[in-house]
Every structure is written in C-alpha cells, then in structure tokens.
Design a protein around this motif. Structure first.
Motif, mmCIF file in Angstrom:
data_model
loop_
_atom_site.group_PDB
_atom_site.id
_atom_site.type_symbol
_atom_site.label_atom_id
_atom_site.label_comp_id
_atom_site.label_asym_id
_atom_site.label_seq_id
_atom_site.Cartn_x
_atom_site.Cartn_y
_atom_site.Cartn_z
ATOM 1 N N VAL A 41 -21.352 -95.038 10.263
ATOM 2 C CA VAL A 41 -20.217 -94.347 10.879
ATOM 3 C C VAL A 41 -20.742 -93.208 11.752
ATOM 4 N N ASP A 42 -19.990 -92.926 12.804
ATOM 5 C CA ASP A 42 -20.350 -91.867 13.746
ATOM 6 C C ASP A 42 -19.932 -90.516 13.178
ATOM 7 N N VAL A 43 -20.853 -89.554 13.136
ATOM 8 C CA VAL A 43 -20.522 -88.205 12.665
ATOM 9 C C VAL A 43 -20.648 -87.179 13.783
ATOM 10 N N GLY A 44 -20.695 -87.657 15.012
ATOM 11 C CA GLY A 44 -20.702 -86.760 16.150
ATOM 12 C C GLY A 44 -22.079 -86.392 16.652
ATOM 13 N N HIS A 45 -22.133 -85.970 17.910
ATOM 14 C CA HIS A 45 -23.367 -85.517 18.552
ATOM 15 C C HIS A 45 -24.462 -86.580 18.526
ATOM 16 N N GLY A 46 -24.059 -87.857 18.680
ATOM 17 C CA GLY A 46 -25.029 -88.940 18.730
ATOM 18 C C GLY A 46 -25.673 -89.282 17.408
ATOM 19 N N THR A 47 -25.071 -88.869 16.307
ATOM 20 C CA THR A 47 -25.633 -89.114 14.973
ATOM 21 C C THR A 47 -24.748 -90.077 14.199
ATOM 22 N N ALA A 58 -18.860 -85.670 6.077
ATOM 23 C CA ALA A 58 -19.092 -84.515 6.940
ATOM 24 C C ALA A 58 -20.592 -84.417 7.228
ATOM 25 N N TYR A 59 -20.919 -83.693 8.304
ATOM 26 C CA TYR A 59 -22.324 -83.576 8.689
ATOM 27 C C TYR A 59 -22.550 -82.210 9.321
ATOM 28 N N ILE A 60 -23.622 -81.541 8.913
ATOM 29 C CA ILE A 60 -23.966 -80.225 9.452
ATOM 30 C C ILE A 60 -24.860 -80.414 10.670
ATOM 31 N N HIS A 61 -24.368 -79.968 11.832
ATOM 32 C CA HIS A 61 -25.147 -80.031 13.063
ATOM 33 C C HIS A 61 -25.601 -78.614 13.420
ATOM 34 N N ILE A 62 -26.901 -78.424 13.572
ATOM 35 C CA ILE A 62 -27.439 -77.147 14.033
ATOM 36 C C ILE A 62 -28.333 -77.436 15.227
ATOM 37 N N THR A 63 -27.937 -76.921 16.386
ATOM 38 C CA THR A 63 -28.683 -77.162 17.608
ATOM 39 C C THR A 63 -28.800 -75.862 18.390
ATOM 40 N N GLY A 64 -30.016 -75.392 18.578
ATOM 41 C CA GLY A 64 -30.211 -74.179 19.357
ATOM 42 C C GLY A 64 -29.452 -73.009 18.757
ATOM 43 N N SER A 93 -26.138 -72.970 18.232
ATOM 44 C CA SER A 93 -24.811 -73.469 17.873
ATOM 45 C C SER A 93 -24.861 -74.186 16.531
ATOM 46 N N ALA A 94 -23.785 -74.050 15.743
ATOM 47 C CA ALA A 94 -23.665 -74.753 14.467
ATOM 48 C C ALA A 94 -22.252 -75.305 14.344
ATOM 49 N N GLU A 95 -22.147 -76.509 13.788
ATOM 50 C CA GLU A 95 -20.845 -77.151 13.632
ATOM 51 C C GLU A 95 -20.899 -78.109 12.454
ATOM 52 N N VAL A 96 -19.781 -78.246 11.738
ATOM 53 C CA VAL A 96 -19.649 -79.242 10.682
ATOM 54 C C VAL A 96 -18.600 -80.243 11.137
ATOM 55 N N THR A 97 -19.020 -81.496 11.353
ATOM 56 C CA THR A 97 -18.093 -82.535 11.769
ATOM 57 C C THR A 97 -17.702 -83.397 10.570
ATOM 58 N N GLY A 98 -16.721 -84.278 10.773
ATOM 59 C CA GLY A 98 -16.243 -85.096 9.674
ATOM 60 C C GLY A 98 -15.276 -84.316 8.803
ATOM 61 N N ARG A 122 -20.874 -83.442 -3.694
ATOM 62 C CA ARG A 122 -19.531 -83.100 -4.184
ATOM 63 C C ARG A 122 -18.559 -82.939 -3.023
ATOM 64 N N LEU A 123 -19.019 -82.335 -1.930
ATOM 65 C CA LEU A 123 -18.132 -81.995 -0.808
ATOM 66 C C LEU A 123 -18.172 -83.023 0.321
ATOM 67 N N CYS A 124 -18.800 -84.178 0.078
ATOM 68 C CA CYS A 124 -18.887 -85.237 1.087
ATOM 69 C C CYS A 124 -19.650 -84.791 2.334
ATOM 70 N N ILE A 125 -20.636 -83.921 2.161
ATOM 71 C CA ILE A 125 -21.494 -83.496 3.269
ATOM 72 C C ILE A 125 -22.801 -84.294 3.174
ATOM 73 N N TYR A 126 -23.036 -85.137 4.155
ATOM 74 C CA TYR A 126 -24.175 -86.055 4.095
ATOM 75 C C TYR A 126 -25.498 -85.312 3.973
ATOM 76 N N ASN A 127 -25.682 -84.275 4.769
ATOM 77 C CA ASN A 127 -26.942 -83.518 4.747
ATOM 78 C C ASN A 127 -26.729 -82.151 4.096
ATOM 79 N N GLY A 128 -26.259 -82.175 2.862
ATOM 80 C CA GLY A 128 -25.993 -80.934 2.131
ATOM 81 C C GLY A 128 -27.214 -80.050 1.973
ATOM 82 N N ILE A 129 -28.403 -80.615 2.127
ATOM 83 C CA ILE A 129 -29.619 -79.810 2.027
ATOM 84 C C ILE A 129 -29.635 -78.716 3.095
ATOM 85 N N MET A 130 -28.826 -78.875 4.157
ATOM 86 C CA MET A 130 -28.783 -77.896 5.238
ATOM 87 C C MET A 130 -27.811 -76.744 4.969
ATOM 88 N N LEU A 131 -27.157 -76.732 3.815
ATOM 89 C CA LEU A 131 -26.175 -75.687 3.526
ATOM 90 C C LEU A 131 -26.785 -74.289 3.551
#
Length: 228
Positions: free
Chosen positions: A46-52, A66-72, A74-79, A119-128
C-alpha cells in the motif's frame, strides 16, 4: 473531418432519436489489487505517501498503516494512527484532539518504540524518538504524532549541512535542551540556547533565518514542533 482552407464546413442536422435509450451502466469498481496495480505498486503493498510503499496489513491488523516521513527540515505522519490497545512494552496513554483523532502518546515505563508503533499502526515506529527530537523515548514523555509538514522541523542528529567531523553530541544536547524549554513554554531560554550554542552549529543562512524568525515570533506551537 478537416475543412479545406478558405471553406466553411457545416455538419448536416441529425434527426432526433426518439427510441428509448438503454440505462447507463456504471463500470465495476476496481478491486484493491487492481488499484494497487494501476498505481504501480507491487502486489500486497500500500502507498503511504512520498513515493513509499509498505506491506498491506503491517503492522498486523492495520488496513491503512501510518508512516513517519522525515526529510530535510520537514516531518510528516501519513496514513492513519489507530490505537489497537495497550500491551506489553506499549502500555502508555493516547491523547486525542476535539475530533477524536490521536495526536499524542504519553510513554509508560518499559515502552519500546517499535512496539508502540505496532500498537498505533505506525509502520516505522522505531522513528518515534527521532520524530520527537530524542535518542530514545522515556517514561512520561509526550510524543507528538501529528506534525504539520508546513512547519520547519529541526533535525535531531545533526544539521543537514554538517560536514565531516561535526560534533554530534553537543548538538544533540542543545536540541534536547531546546525541546525541554519549548515544552515548558520558556521562549527566553530557547533564545539563549540558540544564541549561545546552537546557532554557530548551523552554516546554511536559509536555515538560520528560518529558526531565527520562529524564535523571534515566539509561537509555542511552532517552536514545540521544531524542537520537541
């Protein structure tokens, strides 16, 4: 039909068709697999945004992870962040906004980022921890789960433009101090840390200007997202 140069072509009128028209039929709705194929996704992803893209249903039981995106800067949680219930290593408390959306998580003793993510449906929870400007999560820490991508997010480990030999530890200690001051609403302390320590660690004038303007405005919500 193509008209000749200098000529005007008029279509002949057609007689109205009085015969009854068949009812219009809707095209069948594509299946999830077909939609994924049209989007260029591998089967079962499934697409979680930003080409991921990530495996569907992962973490387990999560339809739209959900997915944690950190780029430069900017930070965003999609899904969609969904609470699947307390469990071992993720027994903290979720925080909701007025509309019932999960916007924060208060860490309990023994919590582990990856399990909190499950628990929170965040795929990359290690980035919390990184999302919240710390090396690891700790009890009573309030994790922000809804960063505004339009607000500057200051990198935790080192400035993006840092060169070889950059001293990460003093930088991270300054970022964490800024975060504590932001949580306490102490903008004057933040300005002092910035002027005395942190500003000299950045070299990009555009980044320095962004941070300086935020500190000058003193908006607690913006400064909290930037540093805590």
């Amino acid at each position: 039909m193509t008209a000749l140069a200098g000529c005007t072509t008029t279509a002949a009128p057609q007689a109205a068709d009085a015969s009854p028209k068949p009812a219009a039929s809707q095209a069948p709705k594509p299946s999830t697999a077909e939609s994924e194929a049209e989007a260029g996704l591998p089967s079962g992803y499934v697409d979680v945004g930003h080409g991921t893209s990530v495996p569907a249903g992962s973490p387990e039981g999560c339809e739209t992870p959900a997915y944690i995106h950190i780029t430069g800067m900017s930070a965003e949680v999609t899904g969609k962040v969904v609470d699947q219930g307390a469990r071992d290593f993720a027994s903290g408390t979720v925080g909701l906004d007025d509309e019932g959306t999960i916007v924060s998580y208060t860490v309990a003793p023994g919590d582990v980022p990856t399990v909190v993510g499950e628990r929170l449906c965040i795929y990359n929870g290690i980035m919390l921890a990184t999302l919240n400007h710390t090396r690891d999560i700790h009890p009573d820490q309030v994790l922000r789960l809804n960063p505004d991508p339009a607000v500057t997010w200051v990198p935790y480990y080192n400035p993006n433009e840092a060169g070889e030999g950059f001293q990460q530890i003093p930088y991270q200690e300054a970022i964490e101090a800024m975060g504590r001051a932001a949580d306490a609403g102490n903008v004057d302390t933040m300005r002092g840390i910035w002027n005395d320590t942190l500003r000299a660690m950045f070299t990009d004038p555009a980044v320095i200007d962004q941070i300086q303007k935020a500190l000058d405005s003193g908006d607690p919500a913006v400064l909290g997202q930037m540093f805590s």
